[in-house]
Design an enzyme around this catalytic site. Structure first.
Site, PDB file in Angstrom:
ATOM      1  N   ARG A 345      60.307 -16.697  12.513  1.00  0.00           N
ATOM      2  CA  ARG A 345      59.753 -16.634  11.160  1.00  0.00           C
ATOM      3  C   ARG A 345      58.725 -17.749  10.989  1.00  0.00           C
ATOM      4  NH1 ARG A 345      63.117 -16.232   5.477  1.00  0.00           N
ATOM      5  NH2 ARG A 345      64.032 -18.211   6.174  1.00  0.00           N
ATOM      6  N   ASP A 639      69.370 -22.674   1.408  1.00  0.00           N
ATOM      7  CA  ASP A 639      68.050 -23.034   1.909  1.00  0.00           C
ATOM      8  C   ASP A 639      67.107 -23.092   0.714  1.00  0.00           C
ATOM      9  OD1 ASP A 639      67.371 -20.425   1.283  1.00  0.00           O
ATOM     10  OD2 ASP A 639      67.011 -19.796   3.347  1.00  0.00           O
TER      11      ASP A 639
END
EC number: 2.3.3.9
Length: 734
Positions: A345, A639
């Site tokens: 990612r 996160d």
């Protein structure tokens, strides 16, 4: 940073320049000067386009803010709102029907439904564990979690508890009965396994034998046919390995001598440079790039201490069995991947990074850097041999990149143009770089079919992300009025439409059997019994993959894909569209401000505690993803997405007078003491409560809330990056 390497119009940090030239480029057959010249040209050509897209975001948001401010008293009609979004180009026409044409994609993505891990690339140990989580012990996953209750003397304890062990074995037998049933009877009744004329035969208490209900589910074995040490079965495309050793501690307690049941678990893994990491400068980026290189070369290694012993953890090799039946080419061996198929990612379009600056000293877009460097490194995952290492990632010649935080089809098209330019620089065939589209921004959700069309020859993945998507939902309509409480968001009309539409449009555009349809993370890392009960809803909804927080969770979630044939679900859902634009445009505004003062305080405290618990580790320790205990001490995997929704909700309540700035500051001071206590066992933790004004982490958390309405699309990265750099400079952290 003053000492930089001049490359055309670019000024490159030496740590990055040396890494690329000395470590990443060797083995790729790419000349360093040619590569850097290509980097210079891509940056020069595409940086202005990147900036234009960000300006477009700001312009649309400003128009929406003005529209809502003009109607905050009298309200508005949904049709007027929809027409306004159409008029300004926020809501775009849906394209005619089409099917994606992506080619050269590995089976793990096209035809295998199973769990997906997401791990921070800056942590080599986590990365290795995730890559190796393709296979996981069901016995260990059950024994070590609350899936097996403590009732009846089955507590885990410090040593092996045979009562708990028997519960694990019984649970695993029930799983086998469901996934690979015998022709008659139960796996609980067998006393052994052997081959009989090439077929798997289970021996019974009375000396008789029984085969599988579906003999084709037996695909391989290890050891002698009369007394195999392992039996390999398959169900819904996922493999199950039964390990047999009557002399092993567990096998000795089992009348069939079975010592473990191993499940194919994390089929794919996303190595993350984005929301789960704190990478704010060249040193951080190179650490991530070096770990990504080790994964692609197959030589990443990490010293691990466990149980008083130290050993080196490396990537697993592939697994080879004697095939139950010779293959089409007459091969008598069956080899299966030993590792998860890796995505990487990249970051989105917003941030820049000082690893490279232009001639005027301006940092260049980090997303352009990531595309160039992670793709260069990904070449090593396509080859073996000198300079490339012993293992490959893709067997079909593709490099898989997840691109997050894109707003609408123009931004997806820009990503595809960037990937095409990177392929030219690297000498790769067009469409080698595949894209995973995160459906986590409102403009992408509303225009999802057009976004997919913009990447129709590259897309391998769409995925919903509830938290980021909710953060953008709040920020987009910041001036429309106060939002409902965070916990109520999951039951809103737009969320249901969002989750359903993602699957339906994926199927409508030909994803089934060609690309992944994904769903979000289970965040409660210790509540695995709840996960096993609830997360099956995602494959039942048509998701071919869903995110899990650990290898153990991957093994447990894998059971769901044995119970649910996702591709059969696709056949049932085909031709439906369950989410409408009108539902997606239903803003989650509070109908009336009927909250009691204690409810408001509870909401503020919950969010402030969550924000502080995450931010203090981000700023002080450089940890972007970790288990953060909530206000009730329930461990949650957090996160930046969790931070975005919490900060945006409080910013919204501030905007509309539900709370005051002093309410926020008072809550932060109270919650700082709570977070300090929760981290008291960490010798490196820096308490915030004694001196909040002197704590950069505390000040960052406060700024995220008080300035939340002014942050671009509600993103937390600008404040986090600036404050982390401030902390590193003040602490002389490299």
């Amino acid at each position: 940073m003053t000492d930089r390497v001049t490359v055309g119009n670019l000024r490159v940090a030496p740590v990055l320049y040396d890494f690329i030239n000395n470590e990443a480029l060797p083995g790729t057959d790419i000349d360093p000067d040619t590569f850097w010249s290509g980097v210079d040209k891509v940056v020069a050509d595409l940086t202005p386009r990147n900036q234009d897209l960000l300006a477009r975001r700001d312009d649309l948001q400003a128009q929406i803010d003005r529209w809502h401010r003009a109607r905050v008293i009298g309200g508005f009609e949904p049709e007027d709102y929809k027409q306004f979004l159409t008029d300004i180009g926020y809501l775009e026409p849906e394209p005619a029907d089409f099917s994606i044409t992506t080619a050269g994609v590995d089976d793990e993505i096209t035809t295998t439904a199973g769990p997906q891990l997401v791990v921070p690339i800056l942590n080599a140990r986590f990365a290795l564990n995730a890559a190796n989580a393709r296979w996981g012990s069901l016995y260990d996953a059950l024994y070590g979690t609350d899936v097996i209750s403590d009732e009846g003397g089955a507590e885990a304890g410090s040593g092996y508890n045979p009562v708990r062990g028997d519960k694990v074995i019984a649970y695993a037998r029930r799983f086998l009965d469901g996934a690979v049933p015998l022709a008659s009877g139960s796996w609980s009744d067998i006393t052994g396994l052997k081959l009989d004329e090439g077929q798997l035969a289970a021996t019974l208490d009375d000396g008789g034998t029984v085969g599988l209900g579906t003999p084709e589910q037996f695909v391989g074995y290890l050891g002698d046919a009369e007394a195999p040490t392992a039996v390999l079965l398959v169900n819904n495309g996922l493999h199950i390995e039964i390990l047999i050793d009557a002399e092993a501690p567990i096998g000795a307690t089992d009348k069939a001598g079975i010592k473990d049941v191993v499940l194919e678990s994390a089929i794919t893994t996303i190595m993350d440079f984005e929301d789960s990491v704190a990478a704010v400068d060249a040193d951080d980026k190179v650490l991530g790039y070096r770990n990504w290189l080790g994964l692609n070369r197959g030589d990443l290694a990490e010293e691990v201490s466990k149980g008083g012993k130290t050993f080196t953890r490396v990537l697993n090799s592939d697994r080879t069995y004697t095939a139950a039946n010779p293959g089409p080419d007459g091969a008598t061996e069956l080899t299966l991947p030993g590792r998860s198929l890796l995505f990487v990612r990249n970051v989105g379009h917003l941030m820049t990074n000082d690893a490279i600056v232009d001639a005027q000293g301006n940092e260049i877009p980090e997303g352009i850097q990531d595309a160039l460097f992670t793709s260069l490194i990904g070449i090593h995952g396509l080859r073996t041999g000198d300079g490339n290492g012993p293992l490959v990632n893709s067997r079909t010649g593709s490099i898989y990149i997840v691109k997050p935080k894109m707003h609408g089809p123009d931004e997806v098209a820009f990503t595809c143009e960037l990937f095409s330019r990177v392929e030219d620089v690297l000498g790769l065939p067009q469409n080698t770089l595949k894209v995973g589209i995160m459906d986590e921004e409102r403009r992408t959700t509303l225009n999802l079919k057009a976004c997919i069309k913009a990447a129709a020859d590259r897309v391998v993945f769409i995925n919903t992300g509830f938290l980021d998507r909710t953060g953008d939902e709040i920020h987009t309509s910041m001036d429309a009025g106060p939002m409902i409480r965070k916990g109520a968001m999951k039951s809103t009309e737009w969320i249901a439409a969002y989750e359903n539409q993602n699957v339906d449009i994926g199927l409508e555009t030909g994803f089934s059997g060609r690309a992944q349809i994904g769903k979000g993370m289970w965040a409660m890392t210790d509540l695995m019994a709840d996960m096993v009960e609830q997360k099956i809803g995602q494959p039942r909804a048509g998701a071919t993959t869903a995110w899990v927080p650990s290898p153990t969770a991957a093994t447990l979630h894998a059971m769901h894909y044995h119970e649910v044939d996702v591709f059969a679900v696709h056949n049932e859902l085909a031709g439906t569209r369950r989410g409408t634009v009108d539902q997606l445009l239903t803003i989650p505004l509070a109908k009336e401000l009927a909250w009691a003062p204690e409810e408001i305080r509870e909401e503020v405290d919950n969010n402030c505690q969550s924000i502080l618990g995450y931010v203090v580790r981000w700023i002080d320790a450089g940890v972007g993803c970790s288990k953060v205990p909530d206000i009730h001490d329930v461990a949650l995997m957090e996160d930046r997405a969790t931070l975005r929704i919490s900060s945006q909700l409080l910013a919204n309540w501030l905007r509309h007078g539900v709370i005051t700035e002093e309410d926020v500051k008072a809550s932060l001071r109270r919650m700082a003491a709570v977070v300090d206590e929760q981290n008291a066992a960490d010798p490196d933790f820096r308490p915030m409560a004694p001196d909040p004004d002197g704590s950069i982490a505390f000040q960052a958390a406060q700024e995220l809330i008080l300035s939340g309405a002014d942050q671009p699309n509600g993103y937390t990265e600008p404040i986090l990056h600036r404050r982390r750099r401030e902390f590193k400079a003040a602490s002389n952290v490299g």
